[in-house]
Design a protein around this motif. Structure first.
Motif, PDB file in Angstrom:
ATOM      1  N   ALA A  70       0.841  -1.195   0.000  1.00 45.07           N
ATOM      2  CA  ALA A  70       0.000   0.000   0.000  1.00 45.07           C
ATOM      3  C   ALA A  70       0.878   1.248   0.000  1.00 45.07           C
ATOM      4  O   ALA A  70       1.892   1.305   0.705  1.00 45.07           O
ATOM      5  N   GLN A  71       0.468   2.248  -0.789  1.00 42.65           N
ATOM      6  CA  GLN A  71       1.272   3.463  -0.916  1.00 42.65           C
ATOM      7  C   GLN A  71       1.360   4.203   0.404  1.00 42.65           C
ATOM      8  O   GLN A  71       0.390   4.304   1.147  1.00 42.65           O
ATOM      9  N   ARG A  72       2.530   4.720   0.692  1.00 40.00           N
ATOM     10  CA  ARG A  72       2.738   5.533   1.887  1.00 40.00           C
ATOM     11  C   ARG A  72       2.865   6.988   1.458  1.00 40.00           C
ATOM     12  O   ARG A  72       2.461   7.365   0.373  1.00 40.00           O
ATOM     13  N   ALA A  73       3.438   7.810   2.317  1.00 40.01           N
ATOM     14  CA  ALA A  73       3.486   9.244   2.023  1.00 40.01           C
ATOM     15  C   ALA A  73       4.320   9.552   0.791  1.00 40.01           C
ATOM     16  O   ALA A  73       4.004  10.458   0.021  1.00 40.01           O
ATOM     17  N   GLY A  74       5.392   8.805   0.589  1.00 35.44           N
ATOM     18  CA  GLY A  74       6.250   9.023  -0.567  1.00 35.44           C
ATOM     19  C   GLY A  74       6.006   7.970  -1.637  1.00 35.44           C
ATOM     20  O   GLY A  74       5.329   6.972  -1.403  1.00 35.44           O
TER      21      GLY A  74
ATOM     22  N   LEU B 240       6.982   8.895 -11.719  1.00 35.85           N
ATOM     23  CA  LEU B 240       6.195   7.713 -11.394  1.00 35.85           C
ATOM     24  C   LEU B 240       4.709   8.018 -11.555  1.00 35.85           C
ATOM     25  O   LEU B 240       4.181   8.937 -10.922  1.00 35.85           O
ATOM     26  N   PRO B 241       3.998   7.271 -12.368  1.00 29.23           N
ATOM     27  CA  PRO B 241       2.560   7.530 -12.569  1.00 29.23           C
ATOM     28  C   PRO B 241       1.769   7.353 -11.273  1.00 29.23           C
ATOM     29  O   PRO B 241       2.063   6.484 -10.461  1.00 29.23           O
ATOM     30  N   GLY B 242       0.767   8.209 -11.094  1.00 31.07           N
ATOM     31  CA  GLY B 242      -0.147   8.060  -9.980  1.00 31.07           C
ATOM     32  C   GLY B 242       0.281   8.719  -8.687  1.00 31.07           C
ATOM     33  O   GLY B 242      -0.461   8.688  -7.699  1.00 31.07           O
TER      34      GLY B 242
END
Length: 429
Positions: free
Chosen positions: A349-353, A367-369
């Motif tokens: 899962a994506q974090r702050a960075g 980086l896309p998204g």
């Protein structure tokens, strides 16, 4: 527009319902590290701010979310409760928002800072709000009319701010290793040079100043700025401080995941909370002075017995270590300070960075998204072992000015080489 507003409200309601259903016995709802927490004056509510750009108001009686606050376009770095029960959020978008519980939009928005805001303080009389920013300034806002007083003097980012108990002075600390005591009626500030970049500051009920440094030390000072003691709270940088309401204890959170509970009178470590290996970004005492809450990199708020250091409730088990598979790898240990914001795999899962998966060979801000800072998009940097090493040799503010990344340097060439070798192995899978 009406349809869009209704859709937004329904999505927020759905999220809130999910949080209420799932957060029993734990405050788990953020999608990123909990950067800031604050407790209401009556001890019944908690406000948390996260790298996920949201703030959440929680009931501490039912341990459930009561309201999700969405306004900021970037990480919510600082939160506070006002004397009248309203709430304050501030973030990396350089804005301060004032909220009334239950309302979906802020009552007021204060603008003036030009870089991330990382700390807030409310004056003892509840009439003013202070904010500390990486634009090197402190601002004092009138909560009545929004008028602002700008305090300039720090030469680097300001990381912490606190009022003195009488409300006549304001204390700020910065990466420039300076602690400044500002007389709010006007005049020259008292400037004290300390031995380390300073990340946090708090003031006890009787006026003693406590500053937390990047060297893991707590430094104690009188209201006049005279040093009165120090405690080595840990070996990693201190990133958050809290003072118990009775003034007897100081909680110091370190970037490495440990929290030291300091007996203020004895100037000794009374307890150390169990280290999870994951950074603790925020700490706050309940009014009873016997319970501590911490905000972690896993997006959860945890409850602890401040007398014994023991976790309270079944939800307090330490999260799994994302670097467990790399035990004994020196480069992984160097990377540990980065794991709060970055994953090594795009499956996580994506974090702050942004994720670092496939890092080498990728152009900066491509980086896309992921929403990158505008200044990064025009830079001609391709990530390689050499450019990553240069980033940490010079520091993000110098090598990539305009970045949202916290300022940090790695002075050892050996450590930088270990880190870049590790990233080559861990991000190419």
């Amino acid at each position: 527009m009406a349809h869009e507003a209704a859709t937004s409200l329904s999505m927020t309601a759905a999220l809130l319902a999910l949080l209420v259903a799932s957060a029993q016995a734990q405050l788990a709802g953020h999608g990123g590290p909990v950067r800031a927490i604050a407790i209401s004056g009556d001890g019944n509510s908690l406000l948390s701010g996260s790298f996920d750009t949201a703030a959440i108001r929680w009931s501490l009686k039912t341990e459930s979310a009561e309201q999700v606050l969405r306004f900021h376009s970037d990480a919510v770095n600082a939160v506070a409760f006002l004397k009248d029960g309203r709430m304050v959020t501030a973030g990396a978008d350089a804005k301060v928002a004032i909220w009334t519980p239950g309302r979906q939009q802020p009552d007021q928005v204060f603008e003036g800072h030009t870089a991330p805001i990382v700390s807030l303080a409310v004056s003892p009389d509840g009439a003013r709000l202070a904010s500390a920013s990486w634009d090197h300034t402190v601002r004092v806002w009138s909560l009545g009319d929004g008028a602002q007083q700008v305090l300039e003097g720090h030469s680097q980012q300001v990381n912490g701010v606190a009022f003195t108990p009488d409300g006549r002075s304001l204390v700020s600390v910065g990466y420039d290793r300076e602690l400044r005591i500002w007389p709010l009626a006007g005049g020259t500030p008292n400037v004290i040079a300390l031995g380390s970049p300073l990340n946090a500051v708090a003031v006890t009920p009787d006026g003693e100043i406590v500053a937390g440094g990047a060297d893991g030390k707590l430094r104690f000072l009188t209201m006049e700025g005279h040093e009165s003691g120090e405690v080595q709270a840990g070996q990693r940088p201190i990133v958050a401080l809290a003072i118990s309401r009775d003034g007897t204890s100081v909680a110091a959170a370190g970037i490495g995941g440990g929290v030291a509970l300091i007996d203020r009178k004895a100037r000794t470590i009374a307890q150390t909370l169990a280290e999870s290996g994951s950074p603790v970004w925020s700490v706050a005492f309940l009014p009873d002075s016997a319970t501590l809450l911490t905000g972690g990199a896993d997006g959860k708020v945890r409850r602890w017995n401040a007398r014994t250091g023991a976790a309270v409730g079944p939800s307090q088990a330490a999260p799994s270590d994302p670097l467990a598979a790399y035990a004994g790898d020196h480069g992984a240990e160097v990377f540990r300070a980065c794991v709060a914001c970055h994953t090594l795999s795009e499956k996580d899962a994506q974090r702050a960075g942004p994720t670092l998966a496939g890092l080498y060979g990728r152009r900066i801000a491509s980086l896309p998204g992921y929403r990158f800072s505008d200044p990064l998009k025009s830079m001609n940097i391709v990530w390689t072992p050499e450019t990553v090493s240069k980033l940490f040799e010079l520091g993000p503010n110098t090598y990539t000015p305009g970045t949202k990344m916290p300022e940090q340097r790695i002075g050892s060439a050996e450590d930088r080489k270990a880190l870049t070798d590790f990233l080559g192995r861990a991000t190419s899978k």
